[in-house]
Design an enzyme around this catalytic site. Structure first.
Site, PDB file in Angstrom:
ATOM      1  N   ARG A  46     -23.057 -32.577  60.288  1.00 53.18           N
ATOM      2  CA  ARG A  46     -22.949 -33.560  59.147  1.00 53.18           C
ATOM      3  C   ARG A  46     -23.930 -35.273  59.110  1.00 53.18           C
ATOM      4  O   ARG A  46     -25.168 -35.048  57.503  1.00 53.18           O
ATOM      5  CB  ARG A  46     -21.992 -34.254  59.265  1.00 53.18           C
ATOM      6  CG  ARG A  46     -21.842 -35.345  58.330  1.00 53.18           C
ATOM      7  CD  ARG A  46     -20.254 -35.974  57.804  1.00 53.18           C
ATOM      8  NE  ARG A  46     -18.973 -36.049  59.197  1.00 53.18           N
ATOM      9  CZ  ARG A  46     -19.561 -37.209  60.389  1.00 53.18           C
ATOM     10  NH1 ARG A  46     -20.074 -38.012  59.305  1.00 53.18           N
ATOM     11  NH2 ARG A  46     -18.658 -37.186  61.494  1.00 53.18           N
ATOM     12  N   TYR A  98     -27.627 -34.952  30.538  1.00 54.38           N
ATOM     13  CA  TYR A  98     -26.369 -33.808  30.893  1.00 54.38           C
ATOM     14  C   TYR A  98     -25.489 -34.531  30.932  1.00 54.38           C
ATOM     15  O   TYR A  98     -24.872 -35.329  31.067  1.00 54.38           O
ATOM     16  CB  TYR A  98     -27.028 -33.456  32.633  1.00 54.38           C
ATOM     17  CG  TYR A  98     -25.961 -32.445  33.145  1.00 54.38           C
ATOM     18  CD1 TYR A  98     -25.424 -31.371  32.160  1.00 54.38           C
ATOM     19  CD2 TYR A  98     -25.464 -33.486  34.282  1.00 54.38           C
ATOM     20  CE1 TYR A  98     -24.353 -30.574  32.910  1.00 54.38           C
ATOM     21  CE2 TYR A  98     -24.059 -32.089  34.730  1.00 54.38           C
ATOM     22  CZ  TYR A  98     -23.847 -31.374  33.770  1.00 54.38           C
ATOM     23  OH  TYR A  98     -22.941 -29.666  35.252  1.00 54.38           O
ATOM     24  N   ASP A 170     -33.821 -38.445  36.901  1.00 54.22           N
ATOM     25  CA  ASP A 170     -33.799 -37.468  36.978  1.00 54.22           C
ATOM     26  C   ASP A 170     -35.069 -35.848  36.535  1.00 54.22           C
ATOM     27  O   ASP A 170     -34.723 -36.078  35.967  1.00 54.22           O
ATOM     28  CB  ASP A 170     -32.810 -36.940  36.320  1.00 54.22           C
ATOM     29  CG  ASP A 170     -31.752 -35.221  36.871  1.00 54.22           C
ATOM     30  OD1 ASP A 170     -32.504 -34.732  37.172  1.00 54.22           O
ATOM     31  OD2 ASP A 170     -29.936 -36.007  36.848  1.00 54.22           O
TER      32      ASP A 170
END
Length: 381
Positions: A46, A98, A170
């Site tokens: 992790r 989006y 983005d």
């Protein structure tokens, strides 16, 4: 070294013990310590995994950032981004974006006190008018999804610096091969790596790249603490995909421009959205700040009643969500990717039932155009 060379060499030389040309996959949850207080540099996957680290180093290099972080989806990356802010903070975002991002802002983080104003980020004056004393960040999709509006990132970067805002871009539609937002003033770049970076419709992944170590440290803490990390096999798949990114995107861009020009002259199509067309208002900006126009084309049919028959008549293009893969995909945003937006918002933005989004793949352009032509005429083929 040019970016296409850097992409091809992603992961090369990362296993000096064996000399493996392909990055090894390390599907290990944990790693043995040589002794008390000692570490190999890897303790628990992790926190860090050797395969994921190779991917993240390659992504940071091609974006020109201090650090990159790989997530199990684009939405996981955006969720972590939102965790950088506090209740009462205000963000300004692209209005045409989006639908999943809109849903995340409105139905999740608004409940936790994060406010978002949506505005036309192609107009810096609109962005300036949307700012408040508690505005902390500006998030821009460039180009936007699905209407492919283009923002002047350099101008917005200056605005963000002047107002002390975190500038987030983005860049999913253009990838670092075509557009490098960190060089244009962005602080953080977001990718849905499921799309062009992955390129084969066979993995889910998301990416955050931070320009400065300060933001990298904050993202690193959240990445490890929340555990939204990309698994080793998907990390390996993404390293593999980066090697062909340049050749894939160049081919897709050429075909997309040919498809857009074909659609522009078709009697069943009333409007075409593609930044590479001469009359697109963002063409000049992309010519200046990018090296291509992308491989996504949106267009409107004469009537929404034609959409179902058009989809049923397609033989090469596949009716499916997502974009950026080797296969051409067709999406109806109002019914799929943007369905969670309120109808009045979709109507105002122009995300109506007659709008079709096309993600151009690697098929022969003549075959693809023939398939679209047949479907537009309602022929079953």
């Amino acid at each position: 070294m040019r970016i296409d060379t850097r992409l091809v060499r992603a992961g090369l030389g990362t296993d000096p013990r064996t000399g493996a040309v392909s990055t090894p996959i390390h599907p290990s949850a944990t790693f043995a310590h040589p002794g008390l207080g000692q570490s190999t540099g890897f303790d628990y996957s992790r926190t860090a995994n050797p395969t994921r680290r190779v991917l993240e180093q390659a992504l940071a290099e091609v974006e020109g950032g201090a650090r990159a972080f790989a997530f199990p989806s684009g939405m996981a990356a955006l969720t972590t981004l939102c965790l950088l802010f506090r209740p009462g903070d205000h963000l300004v975002a692209s209005d045409d974006l989006y639908g999943g991002t809109y849903r995340l802002f409105e139905r999740v983080f608004r409940e936790y006190g994060l406010e978002v104003t949506y505005t036309d980020t192609t107009a810096p004056e609109s962005v300036g008018a949307a700012l408040r004393p508690n505005t902390r960040a500006l998030l821009v999709e460039n180009p936007t999804n699905p209407l492919l509006k283009v923002a002047d990132l350099e101008a917005l970067g200056r605005l963000a610096r002047d107002r002390g805002l975190v500038f987030v871009v983005d860049s999913t539609f253009l990838t670092p091969y075509l557009q490098r937002p960190l060089e244009l003033g962005a602080d953080i770049v977001v990718h849905s790596a499921t799309k062009f970076l992955g390129g084969h419709n066979d993995l889910l992944a998301g990416v955050l790249v931070a320009r400065e170590p300060e933001w990298a440290e904050r993202i690193e803490f959240l990445h490890n603490t929340t555990g939204a990390v990309l698994d080793p096999f998907s990390s390996w798949l993404l390293v593999r995909s980066l090697k062909t990114l340049a050749v894939r995107v160049e081919r897709q861009c050429r075909t997309a421009e040919a498809v857009a020009r074909f659609l522009l002259g078709h009697p069943e199509v009333t409007r075409v959205y593609y930044p590479g067309l001469p009359d697109h208002p963002g063409r000049e900006i992309l010519e200046r700040q990018a090296r291509g126009f992308g491989a996504v084309v949106s267009f409107r049919l004469r009537s929404a009643d034609q959409v179902s028959g058009f989809l049923e008549s397609l033989r090469l293009a596949t009716f499916a969500e997502s974009l950026g893969g080797a296969e051409t995909l067709v999406t109806v945003p109002s019914r799929q990717t943007h369905c969670d937006m309120p109808p009045e918002v979709r109507e105002r933005l122009g995300v109506t039932d007659d709008l079709v989004r096309l993600s151009v793949g690697l098929e022969n352009p003549e075959d693809l155009i023939a398939d679209l032509d047949r479907a537009l005429q309602g022929e079953s083929g």
